[in-house]
Design an enzyme around this catalytic site. Structure first.
Site: not given
Length: 145
Positions: A11-12, A19, A24, A75, A78, A99, A101, A108
């Protein structure tokens, strides 16, 4: 016959480039897809690059990847911190999942420090910006050789 790697995005991630560019970066998901396809060719892979904001769609794509690919770079966005369903989908398949990111999730907010999917994955790459995707492809080349 060239082997296929699925690169799945949660998502996103379709909002990359708009964003929070301070976190990012300025690359869009289309830019990252193009980079992955170039790197994939260099590594001898066909790249099947996808994004969904829907958990069930991502689960279905893991099932499909198990039939069509030799590995997955993922990725989860969330969903990393919340999805038992994605954890279980990764556990249910026989191919390796890395995985990844863009940001260093450990630098964070506290809630981002726990990954629900990491225990089901072969490894985790984070914090190298969009290059995290390329590093994941190299990792998959190494573990599928």
């Amino acid at each position: 016959m060239t082997q296929t790697i699925f690169v799945l995005n949660g998502p996103n991630l379709n909002m990359l480039g708009k964003r929070e560019p301070g976190i990012y970066g300025g690359k869009t998901l289309k830019d990252i897809e193009a980079d992955c396809k170039v790197a994939g060719r260099e590594l001898g892979f066909d790249i099947d690059f996808r994004q969904s904001n829907h958990e069930g769609t991502l689960v279905d794509w893991f099932h499909e990847a198990d039939e069509k690919a030799v590995g997955v770079a993922f990725n989860a966005g969330a969903y990393t911190h919340t999805s038992v369903a994605l954890h279980d989908a990764i556990r249910a398949i026989s191919i390796p999942v890395v995985e990844l990111h863009i940001s260093n999730v450990h630098a964070r907010e506290e809630f981002r420090h726990k990954s629900m999917i990491a225990p089901a994955c072969k490894g985790v790459i984070c914090g190298f910006g969009p290059h995290s995707y390329i590093l994941a492809l190299h990792a998959l080349k190494n573990i599928t050789a």
